[in-house]
Design a protein around this motif. Structure first.
Motif, PDB file in Angstrom:
ATOM      1  N   ARG A  44      -2.676 -23.931 -39.436  1.00 38.20           N
ATOM      2  CA  ARG A  44      -3.360 -25.196 -39.739  1.00 38.20           C
ATOM      3  C   ARG A  44      -4.030 -25.166 -41.113  1.00 38.20           C
ATOM      4  NH1 ARG A  44      -3.972 -28.681 -35.524  1.00 38.20           N
ATOM      5  NH2 ARG A  44      -3.403 -27.863 -33.488  1.00 38.20           N
ATOM      6  N   ASP A  45      -4.176 -24.006 -41.714  1.00 33.69           N
ATOM      7  CA  ASP A  45      -4.928 -23.880 -42.959  1.00 33.69           C
ATOM      8  C   ASP A  45      -4.032 -23.859 -44.195  1.00 33.69           C
ATOM      9  OD1 ASP A  45      -3.786 -21.428 -42.368  1.00 33.69           O
ATOM     10  OD2 ASP A  45      -5.486 -20.259 -43.081  1.00 33.69           O
ATOM     11  N   VAL A  46      -2.872 -24.463 -44.110  1.00 30.82           N
ATOM     12  CA  VAL A  46      -1.911 -24.458 -45.211  1.00 30.82           C
ATOM     13  C   VAL A  46      -2.367 -25.442 -46.296  1.00 30.82           C
ATOM     14  CG1 VAL A  46       0.471 -24.992 -45.848  1.00 30.82           C
ATOM     15  CG2 VAL A  46      -0.008 -23.838 -43.696  1.00 30.82           C
ATOM     16  N   GLU A  47      -2.352 -24.992 -47.533  1.00 30.59           N
ATOM     17  CA  GLU A  47      -2.682 -25.857 -48.667  1.00 30.59           C
ATOM     18  C   GLU A  47      -1.443 -26.641 -49.070  1.00 30.59           C
ATOM     19  OE1 GLU A  47      -5.549 -26.405 -50.204  1.00 30.59           O
ATOM     20  OE2 GLU A  47      -6.698 -24.938 -49.063  1.00 30.59           O
ATOM     21  N   THR A  48      -1.533 -27.952 -49.096  1.00 30.09           N
ATOM     22  CA  THR A  48      -0.393 -28.779 -49.497  1.00 30.09           C
ATOM     23  C   THR A  48      -0.685 -29.532 -50.788  1.00 30.09           C
ATOM     24  OG1 THR A  48      -1.184 -30.607 -48.138  1.00 30.09           O
ATOM     25  CG2 THR A  48       0.413 -29.093 -47.126  1.00 30.09           C
ATOM     26  N   ASP A  49      -1.857 -29.350 -51.321  1.00 31.64           N
ATOM     27  CA  ASP A  49      -2.250 -30.042 -52.539  1.00 31.64           C
ATOM     28  C   ASP A  49      -3.221 -29.129 -53.285  1.00 31.64           C
ATOM     29  OD1 ASP A  49      -2.430 -32.051 -54.431  1.00 31.64           O
ATOM     30  OD2 ASP A  49      -3.180 -33.566 -53.042  1.00 31.64           O
ATOM     31  N   ILE A  50      -3.407 -29.368 -54.547  1.00 32.09           N
ATOM     32  CA  ILE A  50      -4.252 -28.522 -55.373  1.00 32.09           C
ATOM     33  C   ILE A  50      -5.712 -28.995 -55.273  1.00 32.09           C
ATOM     34  CG2 ILE A  50      -4.710 -27.716 -57.722  1.00 32.09           C
ATOM     35  CD1 ILE A  50      -1.678 -28.285 -58.265  1.00 32.09           C
ATOM     36  N   PRO A  51      -6.604 -28.121 -54.803  1.00 37.39           N
ATOM     37  CA  PRO A  51      -8.013 -28.505 -54.729  1.00 37.39           C
ATOM     38  C   PRO A  51      -8.534 -29.003 -56.075  1.00 37.39           C
ATOM     39  CG  PRO A  51      -7.664 -26.422 -53.596  1.00 37.39           C
ATOM     40  CD  PRO A  51      -6.378 -26.758 -54.319  1.00 37.39           C
ATOM     41  N   GLY A  52      -9.282 -30.089 -56.047  1.00 32.15           N
ATOM     42  CA  GLY A  52      -9.862 -30.659 -57.263  1.00 32.15           C
ATOM     43  C   GLY A  52      -9.011 -31.738 -57.912  1.00 32.15           C
ATOM     44  N   LYS A  53      -7.710 -31.789 -57.597  1.00 23.51           N
ATOM     45  CA  LYS A  53      -6.850 -32.823 -58.167  1.00 23.51           C
ATOM     46  C   LYS A  53      -7.047 -34.133 -57.411  1.00 23.51           C
ATOM     47  CE  LYS A  53      -4.910 -30.603 -61.469  1.00 23.51           C
ATOM     48  NZ  LYS A  53      -5.091 -31.062 -62.834  1.00 23.51           N
ATOM     49  N   ASP A  54      -6.650 -35.243 -58.024  1.00 19.18           N
ATOM     50  CA  ASP A  54      -6.963 -36.569 -57.480  1.00 19.18           C
ATOM     51  C   ASP A  54      -6.497 -36.781 -56.047  1.00 19.18           C
ATOM     52  OD1 ASP A  54      -8.046 -37.034 -59.947  1.00 19.18           O
ATOM     53  OD2 ASP A  54      -6.511 -38.467 -60.590  1.00 19.18           O
ATOM     54  N   THR A  55      -5.223 -36.495 -55.756  1.00 20.52           N
ATOM     55  CA  THR A  55      -4.749 -36.759 -54.391  1.00 20.52           C
ATOM     56  C   THR A  55      -5.486 -35.891 -53.386  1.00 20.52           C
ATOM     57  OG1 THR A  55      -2.888 -35.262 -54.767  1.00 20.52           O
ATOM     58  CG2 THR A  55      -2.463 -37.632 -54.999  1.00 20.52           C
ATOM     59  N   ARG A  56      -5.835 -34.679 -53.748  1.00 17.25           N
ATOM     60  CA  ARG A  56      -6.584 -33.808 -52.849  1.00 17.25           C
ATOM     61  C   ARG A  56      -8.000 -34.336 -52.650  1.00 17.25           C
ATOM     62  NH1 ARG A  56      -6.325 -28.559 -50.901  1.00 17.25           N
ATOM     63  NH2 ARG A  56      -8.183 -28.256 -49.628  1.00 17.25           N
ATOM     64  N   ARG A  57      -8.604 -34.818 -53.711  1.00 19.72           N
ATOM     65  CA  ARG A  57      -9.953 -35.382 -53.598  1.00 19.72           C
ATOM     66  C   ARG A  57      -9.940 -36.588 -52.665  1.00 19.72           C
ATOM     67  NH1 ARG A  57     -11.513 -36.663 -59.388  1.00 19.72           N
ATOM     68  NH2 ARG A  57     -13.329 -37.561 -58.372  1.00 19.72           N
ATOM     69  N   LEU A  58      -8.919 -37.417 -52.757  1.00 23.96           N
ATOM     70  CA  LEU A  58      -8.814 -38.596 -51.884  1.00 23.96           C
ATOM     71  C   LEU A  58      -8.550 -38.173 -50.435  1.00 23.96           C
ATOM     72  CD1 LEU A  58      -6.753 -40.789 -54.346  1.00 23.96           C
ATOM     73  CD2 LEU A  58      -9.202 -40.994 -53.818  1.00 23.96           C
ATOM     74  N   ASP A  60      -9.488 -35.258 -49.127  1.00 27.50           N
ATOM     75  CA  ASP A  60     -10.744 -34.677 -48.668  1.00 27.50           C
ATOM     76  C   ASP A  60     -11.786 -35.753 -48.357  1.00 27.50           C
ATOM     77  OD1 ASP A  60      -9.707 -32.120 -48.846  1.00 27.50           O
ATOM     78  OD2 ASP A  60     -10.649 -31.679 -50.786  1.00 27.50           O
ATOM     79  N   ALA A  61     -11.666 -36.911 -48.991  1.00 31.07           N
ATOM     80  CA  ALA A  61     -12.579 -38.026 -48.719  1.00 31.07           C
ATOM     81  C   ALA A  61     -12.272 -38.686 -47.376  1.00 31.07           C
ATOM     82  CB  ALA A  61     -12.512 -39.053 -49.849  1.00 31.07           C
ATOM     83  N   GLY A  62     -11.105 -38.338 -46.791  1.00 35.39           N
ATOM     84  CA  GLY A  62     -10.784 -38.850 -45.458  1.00 35.39           C
ATOM     85  C   GLY A  62      -9.594 -39.774 -45.370  1.00 35.39           C
ATOM     86  N   ALA A  63      -8.851 -39.965 -46.460  1.00 30.79           N
ATOM     87  CA  ALA A  63      -7.679 -40.847 -46.404  1.00 30.79           C
ATOM     88  C   ALA A  63      -6.723 -40.375 -45.311  1.00 30.79           C
ATOM     89  CB  ALA A  63      -6.957 -40.866 -47.752  1.00 30.79           C
ATOM     90  N   ALA A  64      -6.187 -41.311 -44.545  1.00 30.87           N
ATOM     91  CA  ALA A  64      -5.237 -40.976 -43.485  1.00 30.87           C
ATOM     92  C   ALA A  64      -3.863 -40.649 -44.050  1.00 30.87           C
ATOM     93  CB  ALA A  64      -5.124 -42.132 -42.493  1.00 30.87           C
ATOM     94  N   HIS A  65      -3.570 -41.158 -45.245  1.00 30.64           N
ATOM     95  CA  HIS A  65      -2.269 -40.947 -45.870  1.00 30.64           C
ATOM     96  C   HIS A  65      -2.478 -41.005 -47.377  1.00 30.64           C
ATOM     97  CE1 HIS A  65       2.254 -41.439 -45.532  1.00 30.64           C
ATOM     98  NE2 HIS A  65       2.030 -41.504 -46.828  1.00 30.64           N
ATOM     99  N   THR A  66      -1.915 -40.029 -48.095  1.00 31.42           N
ATOM    100  CA  THR A  66      -1.905 -40.096 -49.552  1.00 31.42           C
ATOM    101  C   THR A  66      -0.462 -39.992 -50.017  1.00 31.42           C
ATOM    102  OG1 THR A  66      -2.193 -37.711 -49.849  1.00 31.42           O
ATOM    103  CG2 THR A  66      -4.197 -39.058 -49.814  1.00 31.42           C
ATOM    104  N   THR A  67      -0.165 -40.700 -51.075  1.00 27.91           N
ATOM    105  CA  THR A  67       1.166 -40.650 -51.677  1.00 27.91           C
ATOM    106  C   THR A  67       0.992 -40.405 -53.160  1.00 27.91           C
ATOM    107  OG1 THR A  67       2.046 -42.187 -50.043  1.00 27.91           O
ATOM    108  CG2 THR A  67       3.314 -41.918 -52.072  1.00 27.91           C
ATOM    109  N   PHE A  68       1.720 -39.434 -53.664  1.00 27.14           N
ATOM    110  CA  PHE A  68       1.680 -39.067 -55.075  1.00 27.14           C
ATOM    111  C   PHE A  68       3.061 -39.343 -55.640  1.00 27.14           C
ATOM    112  CE2 PHE A  68       1.751 -35.514 -58.310  1.00 27.14           C
ATOM    113  CZ  PHE A  68       0.809 -36.084 -59.155  1.00 27.14           C
ATOM    114  N   ILE A  69       3.139 -40.161 -56.679  1.00 26.55           N
ATOM    115  CA  ILE A  69       4.425 -40.560 -57.262  1.00 26.55           C
ATOM    116  C   ILE A  69       4.481 -40.100 -58.717  1.00 26.55           C
ATOM    117  CG2 ILE A  69       5.916 -42.517 -57.849  1.00 26.55           C
ATOM    118  CD1 ILE A  69       4.461 -44.075 -55.590  1.00 26.55           C
ATOM    119  N   THR A  70       5.589 -39.422 -59.058  1.00 28.35           N
ATOM    120  CA  THR A  70       5.838 -38.996 -60.434  1.00 28.35           C
ATOM    121  C   THR A  70       7.206 -39.553 -60.828  1.00 28.35           C
ATOM    122  OG1 THR A  70       7.046 -36.955 -59.967  1.00 28.35           O
ATOM    123  CG2 THR A  70       4.628 -36.836 -59.884  1.00 28.35           C
ATOM    124  N   PRO A  71       7.624 -39.369 -62.049  1.00 32.89           N
ATOM    125  CA  PRO A  71       8.949 -39.862 -62.445  1.00 32.89           C
ATOM    126  C   PRO A  71      10.110 -39.244 -61.659  1.00 32.89           C
ATOM    127  CG  PRO A  71       7.631 -39.481 -64.401  1.00 32.89           C
ATOM    128  CD  PRO A  71       6.847 -38.932 -63.229  1.00 32.89           C
TER     129      PRO A  71
END
Length: 173
Positions: A44-58, A60-71
């Motif tokens: 359960r303790d697997v890191e899937t995002d980089i701590p401190g980066k925007d999607t991780r901050r969102l 950690d704020a409690g978002a039920a779903h985050t989506t990160f889009i790049t080119p």
């Protein structure tokens, strides 16, 4: 979803499943296949995002779903109240020929068991759906095709035969 082959690579922790898949995926891509991979873990303790980066901050704020889009990619992270089913995990996978799963010992999918002598020399007891083994243990897996860790081309040939069989079965042959 039913037109593509789904094949699970199972084995004990540190048996070499990921390393094997790293070698196998390019071999299948060279043959013209588009590959998806689903990795299952009980941790359960697997890191899937980089701590401190925007999607991780969102997240950690409690978002039920985050989506990160790049080119060149879309990354979805979805919070689940309970462990998601394999069907849920596969729901958004499309435009591929083969889905390789790492894990899912208990599922009803065909499985290739990975056994490394340095980790454990025995088969997983009661494993259902074993269609082949990749191992460095001599004289193991005599009832299914057996491949060594460097037998990437023969293993890709075997998987290609499973793809053909899947398509033949679906076509009613």
């Amino acid at each position: 979803m039913s037109t593509m082959l789904m094949l699970s690579f199972v084995g004990r922790s540190n048996s070499g499943k990921t390393t094997l898949l790293e070698k196998l995926i390019p071999a299948l891509i060279r043959r013209g296949y588009r590959i998806a991979v689903v990795k299952h873990t009980l941790r359960r303790d697997v890191e899937t995002d980089i701590p401190g980066k925007d999607t991780r901050r969102l997240w950690d704020a409690g978002a039920a779903h985050t989506t990160f889009i790049t080119p060149d990619r879309i990354v979805h992270t979805h919070r689940c109240a309970a462990e998601p089913s394999l069907d849920e995990a596969l729901r958004d996978i499309r435009d591929v020929d083969v889905i390789l799963l790492e894990g899912y010992k208990g599922g009803n999918l065909p499985k290739i068991e990975v056994i490394r002598a340095a980790r454990d020399t025995a088969l997983i007891p009661g494993l259902e759906g074993r269609v082949a083994c990749v191992t460095d243990v001599p004289d193991l897996c005599y009832d299914v095709p057996r491949f060594g860790f460097d037998d990437i081309v023969p293993l890709a040939d075997f998987i290609e035969s499973l793809i053909a069989e899947q398509h033949g079965t679906l076509a009613g042959n």
